[in-house]
Design an enzyme around this catalytic site. Sequence first.
Site, PDB file in Angstrom:
ATOM      1  N   ASP A 100       0.723  -1.152   0.247  1.00 60.86           N
ATOM      2  CA  ASP A 100       0.340  -0.131   0.111  1.00 60.86           C
ATOM      3  C   ASP A 100       0.235   1.126  -0.575  1.00 60.86           C
ATOM      4  OD1 ASP A 100      -2.539   0.950   0.292  1.00 60.86           O
ATOM      5  OD2 ASP A 100      -1.432   1.764   1.974  1.00 60.86           O
TER       6      ASP A 100
ATOM      7  N   GLU B  38       1.657  -0.378  -4.570  1.00 58.28           N
ATOM      8  CA  GLU B  38       0.485   0.728  -4.682  1.00 58.28           C
ATOM      9  C   GLU B  38       1.149   2.228  -5.011  1.00 58.28           C
ATOM     10  OE1 GLU B  38      -3.298   3.004  -3.635  1.00 58.28           O
ATOM     11  OE2 GLU B  38      -2.179   2.348  -2.156  1.00 58.28           O
TER      12      GLU B  38
END
Length: 551
Positions: free
Chosen positions: A210, A279
């Site tokens: 993330d 990401e």
Amino acid sequence: MSADANPVMTPDKDWWRGAVIYQIYPRSYQDSNGDGIGDLKGITARLAHIADLGADAIWISPFFTSPMKDFGYDVSNYVDVDPMFGSLTDFDGLIAEAHRLNIKVMIDLVMSHSSDQHAWFVESRSSRVNPKADWYVWSDPKPDGSPPNNWLSIFGGSAWQWDPTRMQYYLHNFLTSQPDMNLHNPEVQDALLAATRFWLERGVDGFRLDTINFYFHDKELRDNPALAPERRNASTAPAVNPYNFQEHIYDKNRPENIAFLKRFRALLDEYPAIAAVGEVGDSQRGLEIVGEYTSGNDKMQMCYAFEFLAPEPLTPEVVRNTQNAFANAAPEGWACWAFSNHDVVRHVSRWGANVLDRDAYAKMTSALLLTQRGSVCIYQGEELGLTEADIAFEDLQDPYGIQFWPEFKGRDGCRTPMVWDDHAVQAGFSTAQKTWLPIPVEHVLRAVNTQAGKEESVLEHYRRFLAFRRQHPAFAKGDIVFHDAGDNQLIYTRAFGNEKLLCVFNMNAEETAITLPSGEWIGLEGHGFNSAVNDNKVELPAWGAYFARHA
């Protein structure tokens, strides 16, 4: 029998290249205990659906111990399962069943920040001299008491929160309850890598990282410069958020991250066949950063930026420009593409709001995604053609939506529970009277059982096309070359080894005839699209596609 008669299979270290990864939002996939919230046992019970679909791997959004202020993306214990989702034993059972079905398991790691309830932060904020005092990003105020600099939070307002115990500010790029960790401190890196090893030892096959470009901040805490209005892009944050007014060169995207990613990759490489996808959240430099993080063979195997998750319409030009820009930025790198996920409006609604035949549009966009160069993420419910749910304000759970309502309604509309059976209570997701988010009636009508076995359904299209994709390695691993085409037409070839495949798309609501590139092309079957070829032209219906092999 000789010792070599039944050799142990060597794991495929390259399994991730061209893999189809099915994203599971655990709160919304399947509830096994009737509390209205999905859990790990529920995921395990539904893995057969993913195997039948034909995905290679699953990515599970965070299920670690958390106060759930940001629904698991605020971790308070990196090495345990939140009781809401079950136990470590339940996770072990999930791993075993997934591997029995030949499905790889990737889990979400949130390493840029933790929950303010994590024991590390509780200790860090207790004084300026404790052993973890420097584990988070702390700073004295300016002489007038204001925050150290102009950095902004993605969730709105200043990225700095005052703490009365330390009489200092701490950095939070997201919620105030999500303090940023100080990865400049080697002890913090060691602790995060130890948590990573914990899950590797439990048998995971990889990770989704993330906010990978948020790991480091500028040590000097310099102000971000303003971003010219014409360069503002709302794909990282909604247009109503002043976060878009800055060029984020000091609060993220720092060069120090490269060395940490090499440490992370070295850990992964201690195991037989582990992969990670990062990401990259940046509207201006996304693909450039993806190139940096995936170059060589010592950092991330793959990353994704937000080009295909942005609100701008999907057009042939967008597809060509994105692939070409990635190829220029990351000639050695590998992308992982998605059209939908847990943070953005579902693409059938985001791009197809005015499309009359949503099913045809869903089929065309899925075929386009599944034939791009790169790996692919499919978001749960995408295979059913689910649209964005309209959630009433009183039912909102997402703090992001509550903050910016009504101009931005948050992320709840793409996070509603999965629909399995239109005749069952709560569409087969749960036996609870009330689920954590309401299930829209229009979703119930598209439940798995209503589409399974029906050749024309979106679900059967996904199953059929994934099987078609597996028959042709060029789709998974081949190069991509774009060819000239008319408006609303997209033509490219995928080549790998001795195989060269042609992909033709009519990205238009009207039927059209498209001239094929020169050469002898033999039409392929098994993908489910209908077309007719006459005099080197293929006649395609609205939202149609054609696939062929070079003779």
